[in-house]
Design a protein around this motif. Structure first.
Motif, mmCIF file in Angstrom:
data_model
loop_
_atom_site.group_PDB
_atom_site.id
_atom_site.type_symbol
_atom_site.label_atom_id
_atom_site.label_comp_id
_atom_site.label_asym_id
_atom_site.label_seq_id
_atom_site.Cartn_x
_atom_site.Cartn_y
_atom_site.Cartn_z
ATOM 1 N N GLU A 81 0.859 -1.183 0.000
ATOM 2 C CA GLU A 81 0.000 0.000 0.000
ATOM 3 C C GLU A 81 0.889 1.224 0.000
ATOM 4 O OE1 GLU A 81 -0.404 2.399 2.554
ATOM 5 O OE2 GLU A 81 1.193 1.509 3.782
ATOM 6 N N GLY A 105 -4.658 3.298 2.706
ATOM 7 C CA GLY A 105 -3.790 2.139 2.775
ATOM 8 C C GLY A 105 -4.497 0.915 3.298
ATOM 9 N N GLN A 145 -6.304 -0.856 0.581
ATOM 10 C CA GLN A 145 -5.392 -1.589 -0.295
ATOM 11 C C GLN A 145 -4.923 -2.885 0.353
ATOM 12 O OE1 GLN A 145 -2.274 1.020 -2.071
ATOM 13 N NE2 GLN A 145 -3.496 2.717 -1.292
#
Length: 213
Positions: free
Chosen positions: A72, A106, A109
């Motif tokens: 990420e 993040g 992801q």
């Protein structure tokens, strides 16, 4: 990745106390590690390269992005942050659990690659309390504080995407909440069955997350 290792994702708006809470949590739990991310921002007083972050140049960061090295990555304010997939998988191959201290972008992801990850959102008791904490840190001027407040409101709108929500009104109470979450996840039956397979595989057969019949 070890079958028993747990990947924790922890997110919070700037100033909510996430870093302090995780520092105390990890220092008292030898089975828990915090992943060290890469960043292009400058080191702050007291920070060490490879301990708090891997501090790298923008050019180096962009090279890693092009190679697909990051699990990420995101831009926060004017700086880049990212976590390498190789680093995460390498740490999870051992017998210790791992914490990723990342933002909501993040977290999204990571969940795509690690859907079994346990996610925790840490929030301040109020917007007013958050503003006061940011001002008291003395790290940013008034303009930057306002930018952080704007980003915090956006970050807070994503709390429902997480498995757990911890309100950091009192540091000690929030720390105990985090410890309880970690303990509860470690005690889930499928994980415990893997750790104690020799005991549980008796006349009734192996458990492996399934109820006895």
């Amino acid at each position: 990745m070890s079958d028993a290792a747990i990947l924790f994702i922890v997110s919070a708006p700037s100033g909510a106390g996430k870093t302090s809470l995780l520092g105390e949590l990890v220092s008292s739990d030898e089975r828990l590690l915090v992943s060290v991310s890469h960043t292009t921002r400058a080191r702050r007083p007291g920070e060490e390269d490879g301990v708090h972050y891997h501090f790298i140049s923008v050019e180096h960061f962009e090279h890693l992005v092009a190679e697909g090295a990051f699990l990420e990555h995101a831009q926060v304010f004017d700086h880049y942050y990212g976590t390498t997939e190789a680093g995460v998988r390498g740490q999870l191959a051992g017998d210790r659990d791992l914490v990723l201290e990342i933002d909501w972008q993040g977290a999204r992801q990571v969940r795509q690659r690690f859907p079994e990850a346990v996610s925790i959102f840490i929030a301040p008791p109020s917007i007013e309390a958050l503003r006061e904490r940011l001002a008291q840190r003395g790290q940013d001027d008034a303009e930057v504080v306002e930018r952080r407040m704007a980003d915090a409101r956006g970050e807070l709108s994503h709390y429902a995407e997480y498995d757990y929500l911890v309100i950091n009104d009192d540091f000690s109470s929030a720390l105990e909440d985090l410890r309880a979450i970690v303990c509860a996840e470690r005690l889930r039956a499928p994980r415990q069955a893997l750790c104690a397979a020799g005991v549980l595989e008796g006349p009734l057969g192996p458990v492996h997350g399934k109820p006895y019949t």
